[in-house]
Write an enzyme that holds these catalytic residues in place. Structure first.
Site, PDB file in Angstrom:
ATOM      1  N   ILE A   1      56.911 119.888 -12.017  1.00  0.00           N
ATOM      2  CA  ILE A   1      57.106 120.959 -12.992  1.00  0.00           C
ATOM      3  C   ILE A   1      56.484 120.505 -14.309  1.00  0.00           C
ATOM      4  CG2 ILE A   1      58.799 122.388 -14.199  1.00  0.00           C
ATOM      5  CD1 ILE A   1      60.759 121.753 -11.914  1.00  0.00           C
TER       6      ILE A   1
ATOM      7  N   LYS B   1      41.309 108.925 -10.000  1.00  0.00           N
ATOM      8  CA  LYS B   1      42.587 109.555 -10.338  1.00  0.00           C
ATOM      9  C   LYS B   1      43.583 109.487  -9.188  1.00  0.00           C
ATOM     10  CE  LYS B   1      40.717 112.791 -13.736  1.00  0.00           C
ATOM     11  NZ  LYS B   1      40.595 114.223 -14.143  1.00  0.00           N
TER      12      LYS B   1
ATOM     13  N   HIS C   1      50.131 122.525 -10.298  1.00  0.00           N
ATOM     14  CA  HIS C   1      51.572 122.705 -10.517  1.00  0.00           C
ATOM     15  C   HIS C   1      52.164 123.728  -9.550  1.00  0.00           C
ATOM     16  CE1 HIS C   1      52.025 120.094 -13.954  1.00  0.00           C
ATOM     17  NE2 HIS C   1      50.997 120.663 -14.551  1.00  0.00           N
TER      18      HIS C   1
ATOM     19  N   SER D   1      58.122 122.540 -25.504  1.00  0.00           N
ATOM     20  CA  SER D   1      57.026 121.635 -25.189  1.00  0.00           C
ATOM     21  C   SER D   1      55.865 122.392 -24.554  1.00  0.00           C
ATOM     22  CB  SER D   1      57.509 120.523 -24.254  1.00  0.00           C
ATOM     23  OG  SER D   1      56.462 119.650 -23.923  1.00  0.00           O
TER      24      SER D   1
ATOM     25  N   TRP E   1      46.352 126.345 -17.611  1.00  0.00           N
ATOM     26  CA  TRP E   1      46.726 126.261 -16.194  1.00  0.00           C
ATOM     27  C   TRP E   1      46.099 127.410 -15.405  1.00  0.00           C
ATOM     28  CZ3 TRP E   1      51.207 125.394 -19.501  1.00  0.00           C
ATOM     29  CH2 TRP E   1      51.548 124.046 -19.612  1.00  0.00           C
TER      30      TRP E   1
END
Length: 301
Positions: free
Chosen positions: A102, A131, A158, A234, A245
């Site tokens: 999340i 990565k 996500h 945030s 996103w």
């Protein structure tokens, strides 16, 4: 006659200066080596005052403070049974950990810990400049971890619970099938399973068959949670800096939402500089809940 009183006054002054210099040498500024009861009492008062988040705490972003020491402040009354649950995870068998990341919950830091800091018989292989890490089971060329830093964003950026539970078995099944198919080709033979798969034109049917044939597995889904108000602010600050996103798929029931089902909150490329009131005013803002299945999959609720 007047020199003697002056010397008597000078002696205590010199003693005081000596004591002060000695104290600074033994207990320099910022040192934790000297403790006094008064200081302990003040620290106790400070601990009580930090039980509730301040404005600075709400705006603090754990994703941007990865090098800061962790601060564990318990605000929830979890029982020992909740915190000490035992799971028989078989890393040498067919069990898989799936990390549901999340955004803005500290998941980047936690995800790195999963691939770098767990003591394993066969640690994850993380190469400099890459990565993703290879987290293989001991003696097997298959992964025990499905996460951003092991398999990448294979189910979309996500991906939420609905996306992961429908995507992860199919993705891992296809990877396993590809490995077995390459092995079969090297041996110069065919397999009845792959012959059966060729009969199915639909990718969905092939994926389901792969899942049934190859994956009698236990998937352990884990995630990180954060105070919802802190997480909300945030994410707002992150979007204000230009995050979008856009590559998130928002898949539900095998398809992505249409623009009418999930309208954009802003025109242009991003929402840079958005004010909090405007961020809160958009009813389609996914910060309120990243799963869109309330719109797309009401029959599955």
């Amino acid at each position: 006659m007047n020199d003697k009183p002056n010397k008597l006054v000078l002696i205590p002054i010199l003693v005081i200066l000596f004591v002060m210099i000695g104290y600074q040498y033994i207990c320099p500024a910022g040192s934790q080596s000297c403790h006094f009861r008064t200081a302990d009492k003040l620290r106790g008062i400070g601990a009580l005052s930090t039980q509730y988040p301040t404005i600075d705490d709400l705006y603090r972003d754990p994703e941007l403070e990865e090098d800061s020491p962790p601060k564990f402040i318990s605000k929830f009354n979890f029982t020992e049974r909740d915190l000490m649950r035992h799971v028989d995870f078989n890393i040498k068998g067919d069990d898989v950990i799936v990390f549901l990341h999340i955004q803005k919950t500290g998941g980047t830091t936690f995800g790195r810990h999963l691939v770098r800091n767990i003591r394993l018989e066969q640690p994850c292989d993380c190469k400099l400049g890459q990565k993703k890490c290879n987290c293989h089971r001991p003696g097997k060329d298959e992964s025990w971890l499905f996460s951003r830093f092991s398999t990448g964003w294979s189910c979309g950026l996500h991906a939420d619970w609905t996306e992961l539970t429908s995507c992860v078995p199919v993705i891992m099944g296809k990877k396993q099938a590809q490995k077995r198919k390459r092995a079969q080709k090297r041996r110069g033979s065919d397999n009845e399973v792959y012959s059966a798969l060729r009969l199915f034109r639909s990718p969905q049917m092939s994926g389901r068959l792969l899942n049934c044939v190859y994956f009698f597995r236990n998937f352990y889904y884990i995630t990180m949670l954060r105070d919802p108000v802190s997480r909300y602010l945030s994410e707002w600050k992150h979007v204000q800096r230009g995050a979008t996103w856009k590559t998130s798929l928002h898949m539900c029931d095998g398809r992505a939402p249409t623009p009418d089902e999930l309208p954009a909150c802003y025109p242009g490329d991003d929402w840079s500089g958005v004010m909090l009131r405007d961020f809160m005013a958009c009813p389609h803002n996914l910060v309120f809940g990243d799963c869109v299945c309330g719109v797309l999959c009401r029959s599955n609720e």
